[in-house]
Design a protein around this motif. Structure first.
Motif, short mmCIF file in Angstrom:
data_model
loop_
_atom_site.label_atom_id
_atom_site.label_comp_id
_atom_site.label_asym_id
_atom_site.label_seq_id
_atom_site.Cartn_x
_atom_site.Cartn_y
_atom_site.Cartn_z
N UNK A 191 0.68 -1.31 -0.14
CA UNK A 191 -0.18 0.07 -0.19
C UNK A 191 0.79 1.34 0.08
N UNK A 192 2.07 1.26 0.77
CA UNK A 192 2.65 2.53 0.68
C UNK A 192 3.42 2.65 -0.40
N UNK A 193 3.86 1.69 -1.16
CA UNK A 193 4.52 1.80 -2.53
C UNK A 193 3.31 2.41 -3.46
N UNK A 194 2.33 1.82 -3.39
CA UNK A 194 1.05 2.63 -4.26
C UNK A 194 0.72 3.86 -3.83
N UNK A 195 1.09 4.18 -2.60
CA UNK A 195 0.78 5.75 -2.23
C UNK A 195 1.79 6.57 -2.94
N UNK A 196 2.97 6.08 -2.67
CA UNK A 196 4.05 7.04 -3.12
C UNK A 196 4.30 7.12 -4.65
N UNK A 197 3.80 6.25 -5.33
CA UNK A 197 3.80 6.16 -6.75
C UNK A 197 2.74 7.35 -7.29
N UNK A 198 1.45 7.08 -6.72
CA UNK A 198 0.33 7.91 -6.85
C UNK A 198 0.73 9.31 -6.53
N UNK A 199 1.12 9.69 -5.43
CA UNK A 199 1.40 10.99 -4.95
C UNK A 199 2.44 11.63 -5.36
N UNK A 200 3.53 10.78 -6.13
CA UNK A 200 4.77 11.47 -6.57
C UNK A 200 4.54 12.04 -8.11
N UNK A 201 3.18 11.85 -8.64
CA UNK A 201 2.96 12.60 -9.69
C UNK A 201 2.75 14.14 -9.61
N UNK A 202 2.16 14.21 -8.12
CA UNK A 202 1.98 15.73 -7.70
C UNK A 202 3.09 16.19 -7.27
N UNK A 203 3.92 15.75 -6.38
CA UNK A 203 5.06 15.91 -5.28
C UNK A 203 6.31 14.81 -5.34
N UNK A 204 7.04 14.76 -6.52
CA UNK A 204 7.68 13.70 -6.74
C UNK A 204 9.13 13.89 -5.55
N UNK A 205 9.56 14.96 -5.56
CA UNK A 205 10.73 15.55 -4.46
C UNK A 205 10.36 14.94 -2.99
N UNK A 206 9.09 14.50 -2.66
CA UNK A 206 8.95 14.19 -1.36
C UNK A 206 9.75 13.25 -0.83
N UNK A 207 9.54 11.92 -1.45
CA UNK A 207 10.21 10.94 -1.00
C UNK A 207 11.37 10.77 -0.95
N UNK A 208 12.27 11.66 -1.74
CA UNK A 208 13.64 11.95 -1.90
C UNK A 208 14.29 12.43 -0.19
N UNK A 209 13.25 13.18 0.24
CA UNK A 209 13.77 13.67 1.41
C UNK A 209 13.19 13.22 2.63
N UNK A 210 12.04 12.17 2.55
CA UNK A 210 11.43 11.38 3.70
C UNK A 210 11.18 9.90 2.91
N UNK A 211 11.94 9.08 3.10
CA UNK A 211 11.90 7.60 2.78
C UNK A 211 10.84 6.63 3.56
N UNK A 212 10.73 6.99 4.86
CA UNK A 212 10.34 6.03 5.59
C UNK A 212 8.45 6.14 5.12
#
Length: 441
Positions: A191-212
């Motif tokens: 689920x977390x991977x799916x959330x990350x992929x979905x939200x990264x269309x809007x704010x892709x830089x966030x996961x590079x800053x917060x990986x948890x």
């Protein structure tokens, strides 16, 4: 048997009944068809058997006690007295052939009462089936409906007693919890991977800053549209990232220059809803882990103290119950969970595995590569001891687990420095002394 079965023991909810087989055809083969054809007709079946004695139970508790004895194959005094008083005298030359439905009970009667041979053949089962069908007519002491009411009451009492005294009733919760925990780990990750992929269309830089994953999902619920972030959001952002002001500032700065595309309110609503589900699942996973820790410390405190709650729970789950685990030798505990690798090695004549589920223990990770096999063997030995103490002790305590844990740590130190570890006898004496002091208090 050329003479065939002479007597039949019929166990039913209201008592034991002993029947004499009136007709004795020459061979069992000729008799089987005859019995089967007449089983449904009382007039014909009544010629085959004759009631010798009926020993009723004294009450519901007595009936339950006898039902448990029959299930275990135990010949108690009530049944023994019935057979002794009503069967003819036996000798080495003259033995009685008694038809019994249950194999365990048949073995118990044969062992405890000399001169009685037990028969559990198909003919006996057909005769007993006929008695069961016509029980009310053959047992004249009983009234219509007595057997059915007794069956219902005894069935409920027997089922309740089995649940109440089941050796697996406590650790069953552990088995279910660890299975659910493993499933939740997979689901939360997916689920977390799916959330990350979905939200990264809007704010892709966030996961590079917060990986948890958990923190990332919580941030989505707070940020939503990245354009809403400004300097006033820093305090609330810092609270979500362990009060790290630097990370909070990085998120705000990244939002200003983000390359992500804008999304509609409907799309954002779906992303947020899914993020809420992911957070909720992760929160429940934490709650379940706490429950598992508490349950393990109650059911298997020494095993938990030695190897940890999660690894200990996996060992119990793989074995099927704590009692099963306690019966395994240390060599089996060592490779529990690596059965496929073991059989593959035996088939190909390769090297057998050195560890199974216990590989996830921190002790295996601390050991040097050359000592991993040695420490896994030693750890499996201590896990076997801990599980036996937890399974059969009347006073649960962690004292043995603490001593066994210290022994494993000393053995690790011995492999590295050569310092002699405590002898096992001395360690067990210390644990027994600590347990006794605890009981005295």
């Amino acid at each position: 048997m050329s003479s065939g079965v002479q007597y039949l023991l019929f166990e039913e909810p209201t008592g034991y009944a002993l029947f004499e087989v009136a007709l004795q055809p020459e061979t069992i083969g000729s008799r089987l068809k005859e019995v089967q054809d007449s089983a449904t007709d009382l007039a014909k079946f009544g010629k085959f058997v004759k009631l010798v004695s009926f020993a009723p139970f004294k009450g519901a508790a007595h009936a339950l006690e006898n039902a448990n004895d029959v299930a275990e194959g135990t010949v108690n005094e009530h049944l023994k007295n019935l057979l002794e008083l009503n069967l003819p005298k036996r000798s080495k030359k003259k033995k009685i052939v008694l038809g019994v439905s249950d194999l365990k009970l048949a073995s118990g009667i044969k062992e405890s009462m000399k001169g009685i041979e037990c028969d559990t053949s198909e003919v006996v089962q057909d005769l007993l089936r006929g008695i069961r069908l016509h029980g009310t007519k053959l047992l004249k002491q009983l009234q219509e409906g007595d057997i059915e009411r007794a069956q219902l009451g005894l069935g409920h009492a027997y089922s309740r007693s089995k649940v109440q005294f089941s050796v697996q009733k406590n650790d069953n919760h552990i088995i279910q919890a660890i299975a659910l925990l493993d499933q939740l780990d997979k689901d939360v990750n997916t689920f977390s991977m799916r959330v990350r992929e979905w939200y990264s269309w809007h704010f892709p830089e966030l996961f590079k800053i917060v990986s948890d994953n958990y923190t990332y999902s919580k941030l989505i619920l707070f940020i939503k549209d990245k354009t809403s972030l400004n300097e006033s959001s820093l305090h609330d952002l810092a609270a979500l990232v362990n009060d790290d002001a630097g990370i909070a500032q990085s998120i705000v700065d990244a939002a200003r220059v983000s390359m992500g595309q804008d999304i509609s309110e409907q799309d954002m609503s779906n992303v947020v809803t899914f993020a809420q589900k992911a957070v909720s699942l992760a929160d429940y996973r934490k709650q379940l882990h706490g429950y598992l820790v508490e349950k393990m410390n109650t059911v298997a405190p020494n095993l938990s103290e030695l190897i940890g709650e999660v690894v200990g729970a996996r060992l119990i789950s793989h074995a099927g119950s704590l009692t099963n685990l306690s019966k395994y030798p240390a060599s089996t505990v060592q490779i529990l969970g690596a059965e496929k690798a073991l059989f593959r090695a035996l088939k190909t004549k390769g090297n057998t595995p050195k560890y199974g589920l216990i590989y996830h223990s921190s002790y295996i990770g601390k050991a040097a590569q050359k000592n991993k096999g040695r420490i896994s063997r030693f750890l499996a030995n201590k896990c076997s001891i801990a599980s036996r103490i937890d399974s059969f002790t009347d006073t649960p305590t962690t004292k043995f687990g603490e001593v066994l844990k210290k022994q494993v740590e000393e053995r690790l130190n011995f492999y590295e420095t050569g310092a002699p570890p405590t002898k096992n006898s001395d360690a067990m004496k210390a644990a027994l002394g600590a347990t006794q002091d605890l009981m005295d208090e």
